[in-house]
Structure formats: structure tokens, C-alpha cells
Scaffold this active site. Structure first.
Site, PDB file in Angstrom:
ATOM      1  N   ALA A  85       0.862  -1.179   0.000  1.00  0.00           N
ATOM      2  CA  ALA A  85       0.000   0.000   0.000  1.00  0.00           C
ATOM      3  C   ALA A  85       0.899   1.230   0.000  1.00  0.00           C
ATOM      4  CB  ALA A  85      -0.896   0.003   1.222  1.00  0.00           C
ATOM      5  N   LYS A 130      -6.214   3.418  -4.311  1.00  0.00           N
ATOM      6  CA  LYS A 130      -6.378   3.490  -2.858  1.00  0.00           C
ATOM      7  C   LYS A 130      -6.813   4.895  -2.469  1.00  0.00           C
ATOM      8  CE  LYS A 130      -3.718   3.332   1.440  1.00  0.00           C
ATOM      9  NZ  LYS A 130      -2.371   3.260   2.018  1.00  0.00           N
ATOM     10  N   TYR A 136       2.172  22.653   9.812  1.00  0.00           N
ATOM     11  CA  TYR A 136       3.379  22.592   8.998  1.00  0.00           C
ATOM     12  C   TYR A 136       2.971  22.292   7.568  1.00  0.00           C
ATOM     13  CZ  TYR A 136       2.968  17.611  10.311  1.00  0.00           C
ATOM     14  OH  TYR A 136       2.525  16.334  10.550  1.00  0.00           O
TER      15      TYR A 136
END
Lengths: 495, 507
Positions: free
Chosen positions: B53, B81, B435
Site C-alpha cells: 500500500a 487506494k 506545517y
């Protein structure tokens, strides 16, 4: 109900920063009571005094519902594409620093990588000749950027310059309209809470102002914050200009979209064309130069129009938000006016404070996030300005001699080293100036990497030079197709 | 070679697994004039190859190679995915999908999750995952590529691939060799260092060959032959925070029914198990802590859990969470497992490889290697690792599970200060430490916090400025818009069948 809610905000200050803060809080928190104590303006509060801003002002104005066209029609705002620098580098070639793209990237390879490799070759022009905004600016042209990404007119942004007095009046009206209670007065005693925060302000005339949150826009002395925490981080080793003469005079010259920053032996002078007027000034070091000499550099007319010398203490308060006291503008960060960052940094702080508005208990952890991000932002603006002093390449004049030998702040040292290897700009969070802006400053100041970027090798030199030539030709033809800025401005005002 | 300028750097990549060939392919593609690429691999050493994955960043890697996506997916039997479906993490019986997408949209600068928090406190609205287009697509097994127009609602999600990692490295090897990468097959029996500088000078091979280079890329996997064995770079151990140290992998035949466009992670007694649907099989594995469960128990548990016929014997992998303090030391750059390991809970292994390759290319030496470049590489690597580490720990720590000694341990352990602060900031009023560089931006943190039961106690007071009925209306409209968009999207398996099927897929 939200038990954290801040119910009232009291802003203190005497210029556009305090008005901007009060207005922004009133907009963001329509259910809060927002008041402004208008105190006399501190002549060293540069964020309240300098007319130039950065492109982010568009976002700040949008939040307040300000219309740029309206500001232009009222003669409050004109447009700014950047700054032209004179006499700053070793070779003394002028360069133009604009908000936008220099060149066109080729795949993953930056334009500057190709330019740095090809510089010196026949037909390769100065770096700013590949920036549409610089070509427009130098020809006295400005038009609003276009959306079409194929147009060279889509490659830049712009900032505004403000007629500070007229802007002050405009903000005052807007603040009143938004329900801000404005009270002129002079600060008296500060009443403290048990936890060290501020309970209330006493004005000299006896009035008493209570609030959950106090915002200190009172200039470098930080009249509120300093009562709680007087720590100061001194940046004068990196930002050597600590005395300013500032003035404005009428001008017959047509409006122009570039500010000018010219290095002179004892510091540097700025000239900012406004509508029918011109803002000017000189920044120097008081340890080297007395006021009379600095005035002589300004010339006879400007000398007469300049105000009293202003002391500047470059640096910041490392904790701009302590308990229920927030410092914004020069009370938090004091920088000289190079690149026109002063008011825009104040705007950014206001936006961040609203975004991270803590609960009424002002928990240290919540304030810490504001302080952390503010520290990152201000350190990098400091670095950007410091670069212009400590790596200018200019060796002539008492102000400049010796500056290149001074140690750099750690983050700037890393930036300069990384550029020095292959022209790469190291990444930092909360940058005000993007990579393009850093590259343009580095190149303008005469910094040159030791090696080309390895990736540039996959673009043949002839192809890169051909691309540069075509682009330069297109950009050189651009100004002739556009009206002078004065015509454009006049049309905007009439429409 | 081109007359002026420095010549090519001789680069030896040690190890021909996923990391090695990803590095090889990127270097031949991006630095054809600057790097001379030589991959040294041993057929005797197997590759770990269970990293099936990935994260959306891999799309840019594939794109940067100039490879056609459909061809790449066909070659690696890949599926799309949209995120990871986490089950039983916060507590047994709960689940959420961590999407590659965002929740709702800002309201005059107020983040959607703040508005949502306020509405939930008033008992209105659905769970936050209902306001993510990506989640609703996944729940309905739909897939369509996102819009490239950033202003479009259909651009608010992203996707990654689930693929057969044992096919990925060979695919990249073919790509690299076709573009001039050299390959040497053989076993390294020694490493020569310069007597003065300590730099690695050459690899000595079993057949007597000596392979020199200017720069060595250590992709030797957990052995870390150059960085750890030769240069003795210190190990920083994180297993007290991330105690899982083994995995038992067991691929199985695909069960009948749709192919899910997401990975599933299901918490288990002593860790969690992955389920990754590919075109031709389903990858499964139980990641566990060997001090809480035996290998046999783990193998039995994964065998019992898989939904199709097993396609191999259960295979045990051993690892340890942590990293070498620096990844670039002298003339050795370690990439992948040779530099550190973080367990696959958020599919970060290939991302870390890709990030290191990107940095290496940006900092590729054109002369002697500078300390500035090494420091820069290591600085970026530091914050990539630290942020992923904190994010992974959150998945274990944010739980009320007390049904096993493993979960009791991770629930009660002390977490890094950097994570404790993030959690507290969130818990107080839904704030996220901001961030912009690195992995796992705001929606990811929101998904895991809320999905695992850390709901903010309060919210941004700006969310109170609006009438509840107006907000409820806007939220309802958003759901309707999501439903409408998803209705018009094709079925995931059908989309692959038309575009990039390696095998015949059920319609």
C-alpha cells in the site's frame, strides 16, 4: 455554549495597525465587544508609517470586505510590483525584485538553474529581464495580472502602497461602521490580574477599560506587553540600520509601480512614488553617522521635508503573546523598511491570532503555537533583510565595510551555504518570501553557486539559451503593448 | 564528458529491492548527465517486498519517470487506494476511514471541523467522515480520478496505489536498465574504506571483483551494510513507543465481490492486521509485538482472519522501530530500511524511500560532497521520521481498549512530548500544529483524532457567529453534493477493468 469565548477585546495604539487589528477582530468576532484606545502615534512605529506592503494585503483586505478599486479611486492605494535596487552589489548593477516568476521552469528544473548555468554566455541577459513584472515595472507599466496561465501577465502578483493618512481615515470609518468603540486617550496605570495578566487600563482622564484580551499596537515600547514581559531579542548585529529620517514631499513625477532602494556610503535611501507625492527616507547607523550628515545625503529639498530622526531597535519580543496581552506591529517585531514588510507582518500576526484565538484562560499551550509560528515567520523575514546587508557584496562606504565579515544567523547561514553549492533554496516553514524571491535577491546581490544544479544537465545548453532568448524577446515587447501606469490608474479612477 | 563542467559521479546502489530500483530509476531519469548508475544486488538475498500500500506521493514519482499510469498499474496488478479503513483501534466495534482528502470546506476562514464540532455539541450533523467526498467514494467502492482544476469540488481528494511489490522492483529494473543503469549480480563480502577519509572506496565481491564509486547508496535493507556495519552509525530505538516488531504475511485469493479502493487495518490482540486488495489477490499480514504474542499464535490468527484461500505459507518478518541517527554519512546515503524502519500502519515505507530519493537528487553532488548538503539531507530526514513516528504512535495511544496486555501498554505509555503537545492542543479546541512540509497534513490528524475518539472539548469561537440552522443547511447541502458526485462515479473494479487490468476482472 462555548465557555472559552473571548467576550471583549481592547486594542491600544495610534496608527493603522491598531485600527486594522480592531477592525479584524470586530469582523471575526461579531458577538464580541471591540474597543480601541487611540493613543498618540509613536514616530518609531514603522508598521504605522511606511506606505509599502506585500501582496498578502489582498487577502487581509478581502476578509474586511475592502474593495481595491474603491481604495484606488479614493486616492488611498496605488500598486506596487516590487523594488528596484541600486548600488547594492559588488558590480553595482541595479536589479529589480518583483513578486512573481522569473523565467519559465522546464519540467522539474528551475529557470534559475538554467540561468545560473548559462550566465556569461552570449545573449544571456540579467536575471530580472526574464521577469514580466520587472519588465513592466522598469517601463513604468502596471496592469492587473491575468488568469490565463499562458499569458506572461499571469506570472506575477502585486502589492499596494497606501497613503497612510488617508488609509487611517478610511480604517477609522470602517471600524466605526463595524461597531468598534474608539476612545482617544493617553494610557495611565495598568491594573493587573492575580495571574499577572491585565485586568483593566486606566486612561489619564480617569476612564477605565476592561477586556478579556488586550492587544498592544503601541509601537516599539510595547506599553502593555512590556508591563508583563520585557524580554527583547536584539538583531542589530544583523540589521545594522538603527536610525531613520523619514519624509514625504509633493511630486510631479508620474506614479510608478516600483519602489527604489539605493545603497549609499552611510546606509541606504528609499524613494516610494505615491499619487502626486513621494515618500522617501534614509536608513543609517547612528554609531557612525550623525544626523546632519544623513540629512545632507537626502539633498536640500528632502532634507527640509524629513521629520525628526527616528531611532530603530531592530529585533523582536520573543514572547509576543503573554497571558491576555498580545503585541502586534512594532511592539512585537521591529524591522527597518527594506522590502516594505512592516505593515504586512502586522497583518499576518492579526490573521494568525484570530486563527489561533485561545480560550479565555489563555492556556500557555495555545499561546505557544502562536508564538512558535510567529517566531518562524519573523526570523525568516529578518534573514531575508539581513541577506541584503551581510551579503551585499558592496564594499564601499563606512556602513558597508565589514558587514560581509559578520557571522550570519544560523538559518541564514544555512540558506547562503545551500545556495552557494548549487543555487538551491533551503526550505523553512512560515516563509514570507518564496523561493523565487530568495533566488532573485541572491542573484541580484551577486551570490553565485559553485556548481550548476545536476538536473540542469538534462536540458541542452543551446535549448536553454534559445528558450531564454525567446522569452526575453516576448517580455521586452510587453511594455509597449500596455498603457503607462498613470493612464491605467487614471482609467481605474474614472471607471 | 561534455567538455566543461564536472564529470559524472559514479553511483553504486547496493541492494536491488524496492528502494534500490526506485533510486536507480529516478537517478537515470533525472540525472542522465550527472550520475553513472550501477546497481549491485544479490539474488541470494530476498527482498522484504510486502510494502503493497502506498501514499498519493507515489503518483508524482511514477509521473516523473514519464511512465504511463495505466501501463504501470497493469504491470504491478495495481488497484486504487483512497485511504485506510481503521477498525477496532479507538475501541472494539468502531471504525473510520483515514482519507486522502479533506473534510468540508472553510467558512469565511473558519475550518470545517470547527463548525462541525460546534454543531455536534448541539446534537446536529453527522459524523465528520460523512462530509468527505473521499470517504463516501470509498464506502461505495467507487473511483474516478480527481479533477485537476483546484477550484473544483472534485479536486478535494487524492489517491494512491495498492500494488504487488514483488512486481514493482522488477518493473523499475527493466526501466533503469533500458536507460543505461548497470547491474551486477553477486554477493558483497567486504567493504573498503579510504584510509585517510574513511569514505567508502569500493565493494569487494565474492567473485573477486572490486566495485568502486564516488557515492554509495545503501539500499541493503535491515542489514544496513554500509551505514551501520561499515560506518557504524548509531541506532536510535523507538520500540518503546512502537512495540510491534514482527509481521506474519499471508496473501490469499480475492474473495467474491467488489475490489475495495482502500486498505484495511484491523486492530488485533497484539497489534493489527493489514488487508490490501490487489487485482489478482489480497495481501494480508498481522503486525504484532513478539513480547505479547508468539509467532505461532500470530500465524494462527492471520490464517483464521483471511477471507480467501491462502496463496502461500505464512511468512514471518522481523523488524524494529527506529532509525540510524543520520542517513547520509561521508559518501554513503542510506535509503529505505537501511536508514530506519517505521511499521506499515500508514503505508509510509515507500514514501520515505521516495522522499530520500527526491532529496538526494536535489542535493546531488557535482564535486566533493559538502557538509552543508549532508546536514540538509539529514535535517529533512529528521523531520520526516519524527512526524511519521508521532502520527503512528497516536494510532496506538488514542484508544480506550483494555482487552489485552498489548493495548494496556500502548494506551498507558508515555508518548513523546512533541505528540503530547499536539494532542493537548487538539483536545482543548481542535487546533492543529501547522506545517506544510512533510507528511500528514491537517485532514489526516483530524481523521485519526476524531476516528479514535479524541473529540475537542471546545471549538473556535468564530463558529458561534452563525445561526445553527444556516450551518445545518450548508452541511446538508454538502452531503447532497457529495452523494450526487459519488452516484455519477464508476465502480472501482469496473474502472480498472476498462483502463489498466492485468487480469480479467469481474465486471
Amino acid at each position: 455554549m462555548n465557555e472559552r469565548t473571548i467576550r471583549s477585546v481592547a486594542v491600544v495604539g495610534g496608527g493603522v495597525v491598531s485600527l486594522s487589528a480592531a477592525l479584524a477582530f470586530a469582523h471575526a468576532l461579531p458577538r464580541a465587544r471591540v474597543g480601541l484606545v487611540e493613543t498618540p502615534l509613536d514616530p518609531a512605529a514603522l508598521a504605522d508609517l511606511m506606505p509599502s506592503t506585500l501582496p498578502a494585503i489582498a487577502r487581509f483586505h478581502a476578509r474586511l470586505g475592502f474593495d481595491e478599486v474603491d481604495l484606488v479611486r479614493r486616492g488611498i492605494a496605488t500598486h506596487r510590483l516590487g523594488t528596484s535596487f541600486e548600488q547594492w552589489s559588488a558590480d553595482e548593477d541595479p536589479w529589480t525584485h518583483v513578486f512573481g516568476d522569473y523565467g519559465l521552469p522546464m519540467g522539474p528544473i528551475g529557470f534559475h538553474d538554467l540561468w545560473l548555468r548559462g550566465r556569461g554566455a552570449n545573449g544571456v541577459l540579467p536575471y530580472d529581464r526574464y521577469a514580466a513584472a520587472a519588465m513592466l515595472g522598469n517601463a513604468g507599466r502596471f496592469v492587473h495580472p491575468e488568469d490565463d496561465p499562458r499569458s506572461p501577465l499571469s506570472t506575477y502578483r502585486y502589492a499596494l502602497r497606501l497613503d497612510v493618512q488617508a488609509y487611517h481615515a478610511y480604517l477609522t470609518d470602517a471600524a466605526k461602521g463595524a461597531g468598534v468603540a474608539i476612545a482617544a486617550g493617553a494610557l495611565g496605570e495598568i491594573e493587573r490580574r492575580e495571574d499577572g495578566g491585565i485586568a483593566a487600563l486606566r486612561l489619564r482622564d480617569g476612564r477605565r477599560i476592561e477586556a478579556d484580551l488586550f492587544v498592544d499596537c503601541g509601537g516599539p515600547s510595547a506599553p502593555l506587553l512590556s508591563a508583563l514581559d520585557d524580554a527583547f531579542e536584539d538583531w542589530s548585529a544583523w540589521l545594522p540600520a538603527d536610525r531613520l529620517l523619514i519624509g514625504e514631499s509633493p511630486s510631479d513625477l508620474p506614479p510608478h509601480p516600483l519602489d527604489k532602494a539605493a545603497a549609499v556610503s552611510l546606509g541606504w535611501c528609499w524613494s516610494i512614488p505615491l499619487s502626486g507625492r513621494r515618500a522617501f527616507g534614509i536608513a543609517y547607523a547612528c554609531g557612525q553617522t550623525d544626523e546632519a550628515r544623513a540629512r545632507r545625503v537626502l539633498g536640500r529639498e528632502d532634507c527640509a521635508a524629513a521629520g525628526e530622526a527616528v531611532s530603530l531597535r531592530p529585533g523582536r519580543r520573543p514572547r509576543p503573546w503573554v497571558r491576555n496581552v498580545l503585541a502586534i506591529g512594532d511592539s512585537a517585531t521591529a524591522l527597518d523598511p527594506l522590502h516594505g514588510t512592516n505593515l504586512s507582518l502586522a497583518h499576518s500576526a492579526i490573521e494568525r491570532a484570530i486563527e489561533l484565538l485561545p480560550g479565555r484562560d489563555f492556556h500557555p499551550l495555545e499561546l505557544a503555537e502562536y508564538v512558535r509560528r510567529t517566531a518562524l515567520e519573523t526570523a525568516r523575514v529578518r534573514d531575508f533583510l539581513a541577506l541584503h546587508y551581510l551579503r551585499s557584496g558592496r564594499a564601499e562606504g563606512e556602513f558597508w565595510i565589514g558587514l560581509s565579515g559578520r557571522p550570519l544567523p544560523e538559518s541564514l547561514a544555512r540558506t547562503v551555504e545551500q545556495f552557494g553549492v548549487r543555487g538551491r533554496i533551503a526550505f523553512f516553514e512560515e516563509e514570507t518570501f518564496d523561493k523565487q524571491a530568495w533566488v532573485a535577491a541572491m542573484i541580484g546581490l551577486g551570490q553565485r553557486p559553485r556548481h550548476p544544479n545536476a538536473m540542469a544537465g538534462s536540458v541542452p545548453e543551446a535549448a536553454a539559451e534559445g528558450g531564454m532568448r525567446d522569452l526575453a524577446e516576448r517580455l521586452a515587447a510587453l511594455p509597449g503593448q500596455l498603457p503607462p501606469y498613470s493612464d491605467y490608474l487614471a482609467r481605474m479612477r474614472r471607471s | 564528458l561534455e567538455g566543461e563542467g564536472p564529470g559524472k559521479q559514479r553511483v553504486v546502489i547496493l541492494g536491488g529491492g524496492t528502494a534500490g530500483w526506485m533510486a536507480g530509476a529516478a537517478l537515470v531519469r533525472m540525472l542522465p548527465h550527472a550520475a553513472d548508475v550501477h546497481v549491485v544486488e544479490s539474488a541470494a538475498i530476498g527482498i522484504v517486498g510486502v510494502g503493497e500500500a502506498t501514499l498519493p506521493h507515489l503518483r508524482f514519482y511514477v509521473e516523473s519517470l514519464g511512465v504511463d499510469e495505466a501501463e504501470f498499474m497493469r504491470a504491478t496488478h495495481a488497484t486504487f487506494k483512497l485511504g485506510i479503513d481503521f477498525r477496532d483501534f479507538g475501541s472494539i466495534g468502531t471504525s473510520y476511514l483515514h482519507p486522502f482528502g479533506s473534510f468540508g470546506s472553510e467558512l469565511n476562514g473558519v475550518p470545517f471541523h470547527q463548525v462541525w464540532s460546534r454543531m455536534r455539541a448541539e446534537g446536529r450533523g453527522e459524523e465528520i467522515f460523512a462530509y468527505s467526498l473521499c470517504n463516501v467514494m470509498a464506502a461505495n467502492n467507487r473511483f474516478a480520478p480527481p479533477s485537476t482544476d483546484m477550484r473544483s469540488f472534485l479536486s478535494t481528494y487524492n489517491y494512491a496505489y495498492q500494488f504487488d511489490a514483488t512486481l514493482f522492483a522488477p518493473y523499475l529494473r527493466r526501466y533503469s536498465e533500458a536507460r543505461g543503469a548497470r547491474r551486477t549480480e553477486g554477493k558483497v563480502i567486504g567493504v573498503e574504506q579510504h584510509s585517510e577519509t574513511g569514505d567508502v572506496a569500493a565493494l569487494r565481491m565474492e567473485n573477486g571483483e572490486r566495485i568502486e564509486a564516488d557515492l554509495f547508496v545503501d539500499c541493503s535493507g535491515f542489514r544496513s551494510l554500509l551505514l551501520a556495519d561499515t560506518l557504524k552509525e548509531e541506532w536510535e530505538d523507538w520500540s518503546h513507543w512502537l512495540p510491534c516488531d514482527r509481521a506474519c504475511a499471508l496473501p490469499c485469493a480475492p474473495p467474491p465481490g467488489p475490489i475495495e479502493p482502500y486498505t484495511r487495518a484491523t486492530a488485533m490482540k497484539a497489534g493489527w492486521r493489514w488487508r490490501i486488495p490487489l487485482q489478482h489477490r489480497v495481501g494480508n499480514g498481522y503486525v504484532y509485538s513478539s513480547s505479547h504474542i508468539s509467532d505461532d499464535e500470530a500465524a494462527a490468527a492471520i490464517t483464521a482472519a483471511v477471507e480467501g484461500a491462502a496463496m502461500a505459507e505464512p511468512r514471518i518478518l522481523r523488524f524494529r522501530a527506529g532509525r540510524r541517527r543520520r542517513s547520509w554519512v561521508r559518501n554513503v546515503v542510506a535509503i529505505g530500511l537501511a536508514s530506519g524502519f517505521l511499521e506499515p500502519l500508514e503505508s509510509t515505507s515507500i514514501y520515505l524511500v521516495q522522499g530520500a530519493i527526491t532529496q538526494l537528487i536535489e542535493l546531488f553532488p557535482q564535486g566533493p560532497i559538502t557538509n552543508s548538503d549532508r546536514d540538509e539531507f539529514n535535517r529533512v530526514t529528521d523531520y520526516e521520521y519524527d512526524r511519521i513516528r508521532d502520527f503512528l504512535i497516536l494510532h496506538y495511544h488514542a484508544t480506550t481498549r483494555d482487552d489485552s496486555s498489548f493495548w494496556n501498554h500502548v494506551r498507558t505509555m508515555a508518548v513523546p512530548d512533541s505528540l503530547a503537545e499536539k494532542i493537548e492542543l487538539w483536545r482543548r479546541a481542535g487546533r492543529l500544529q501547522k506545517y506544510t512540509h512533510g507528511l500528514f497534513l491537517e485532514p489526516s490528524w483530524i481523521a485519526v483524532y476524531i476516528g479514535q475518539g479524541i473529540v475537542p472539548e471546545a471549538w473556535d469561537q468564530r463558529a458561534d457567529s452563525y445561526e445553527a440552522s444556516a450551518l445545518a443547511g450548508a452541511m446538508d447541502r454538502l452531503r447532497a453534493r457529495i452523494a450526487e458526485a459519488v452516484r455519477s462515479m464508476p465502480d472501482h473494479a469496473g474502472f480498472i477493468a476498462r483502463r489498466s487490468a492485468a487480469i480479467e476482472l469481474p465486471a
